[in-house]
Design a protein around this motif. Structure first.
Motif, mmCIF file in Angstrom:
data_model
loop_
_atom_site.group_PDB
_atom_site.id
_atom_site.type_symbol
_atom_site.label_atom_id
_atom_site.label_comp_id
_atom_site.label_asym_id
_atom_site.label_seq_id
_atom_site.Cartn_x
_atom_site.Cartn_y
_atom_site.Cartn_z
ATOM 1 N N VAL A 90 -4.267 -4.258 -0.240
ATOM 2 C CA VAL A 90 -5.538 -4.438 0.464
ATOM 3 C C VAL A 90 -5.945 -5.910 0.472
ATOM 4 O O VAL A 90 -6.369 -6.451 1.497
ATOM 5 C CB VAL A 90 -6.645 -3.578 -0.187
ATOM 6 C CG1 VAL A 90 -8.002 -3.899 0.430
ATOM 7 C CG2 VAL A 90 -6.331 -2.094 -0.029
ATOM 8 N N THR A 141 -1.963 -0.456 -4.878
ATOM 9 C CA THR A 141 -2.593 -0.423 -3.561
ATOM 10 C C THR A 141 -3.593 -1.558 -3.391
ATOM 11 O O THR A 141 -3.691 -2.155 -2.309
ATOM 12 C CB THR A 141 -3.290 0.926 -3.343
ATOM 13 O OG1 THR A 141 -2.319 1.981 -3.463
ATOM 14 C CG2 THR A 141 -3.931 0.998 -1.964
ATOM 15 N N TRP A 142 -4.346 -1.871 -4.442
ATOM 16 C CA TRP A 142 -5.358 -2.927 -4.329
ATOM 17 C C TRP A 142 -4.750 -4.265 -3.963
ATOM 18 O O TRP A 142 -5.367 -5.082 -3.270
ATOM 19 C CB TRP A 142 -6.179 -3.045 -5.614
ATOM 20 C CG TRP A 142 -5.410 -3.431 -6.844
ATOM 21 C CD1 TRP A 142 -4.916 -2.601 -7.795
ATOM 22 C CD2 TRP A 142 -5.049 -4.760 -7.252
ATOM 23 N NE1 TRP A 142 -4.265 -3.309 -8.778
ATOM 24 C CE2 TRP A 142 -4.330 -4.644 -8.476
ATOM 25 C CE3 TRP A 142 -5.263 -6.035 -6.725
ATOM 26 C CZ2 TRP A 142 -3.830 -5.746 -9.157
ATOM 27 C CZ3 TRP A 142 -4.752 -7.144 -7.405
ATOM 28 C CH2 TRP A 142 -4.053 -6.988 -8.607
ATOM 29 N N CYS A 200 0.825 -1.215 0.000
ATOM 30 C CA CYS A 200 0.000 0.000 0.000
ATOM 31 C C CYS A 200 0.859 1.264 0.000
ATOM 32 O O CYS A 200 0.454 2.290 -0.563
ATOM 33 C CB CYS A 200 -0.931 0.005 1.209
ATOM 34 S SG CYS A 200 -2.305 -1.165 1.105
#
Length: 200
Positions: A133, A129-130, A122
């Protein structure tokens, strides 16, 4: 090999397919080795993002790999118990059951390494970023699975299947992204070069 609740058939399967059973042990040894190498590579790649998180990742990977190897003792014990004269099929089945339970418990560290990995993804411009997550969600699911397995053993199987789903999605996404896409192009990592005359 394992026939749930049938010690005699399980033992016969091991004896009849001893080479395949041994190859399964070897595969786990190789998996643990590659897992540690992965941790070293990711630490080297991402330590500039957050040193403590990268170190935590490496520690959790190392403990997780160690748990795989320690847990293999039950597989080796089952093999020895099945192939020695006067073997006890019940002992063979017990050792294989302990191996299964050991893998569930090892899920704690299989999940914990994904937490700093997700945090680093992230924060790093090298990874999307995904992906971070998904890794964090997978981490929570990995830790939740043994809690459900031992804390709520009578819970419907569907609940555990739903909890296990994010672990597969998170880890598979991370694996495929690194293998197919690699790190983002156009990004550079600052590497401190040694001073002239330094031996480090």
């Amino acid at each position: 090999m394992l026939v749930e609740g049938d010690a005699v058939r399980t033992t016969a399967n091991i004896v009849g397919h001893e080479t395949l059973f041994r190859l399964g042990i070897v595969a786990d040894i190789l998996m643990a080795t590659v897992f540690v190498l992965l941790g070293l590579v990711l630490h080297r790649l991402l330590h500039h993002v957050h040193e403590r998180a990268a170190t935590a990742l490496l520690v959790f990977v190392s403990v997780g790999a160690g748990s795989i190897l320690v847990n293999l003792t039950f597989h080796v014990g089952a093999l020895l118990a099945a192939t020695r004269p006067g073997h006890s099929p019940e002992l063979v089945l017990l050792l294989l059951d302990l191996h299964q339970h050991g893998y569930v418990l090892g899920g704690v560290f299989f999940g914990l390494w994904l937490l700093p990995m997700g945090f680093l993804a992230c924060r790093s411009p090298l990874l999307p970023t995904w992906l971070g997550v998904l890794a964090i969600v997978a981490s929570v699911a990995w830790v939740a699975d043994p809690v459900l397995a031992f804390g709520l053993p009578d819970a419907p199987a569907l609940i555990r299947h739903l909890v296990e789903l994010p672990t597969s999605i998170g880890e598979l996404s991370l694996l495929l992204y690194l293998l197919i896409c690699g790190i983002r192009s156009g990004q550079t990592v600052k590497v401190q070069m040694p001073e002239p005359g330094s031996c480090r």
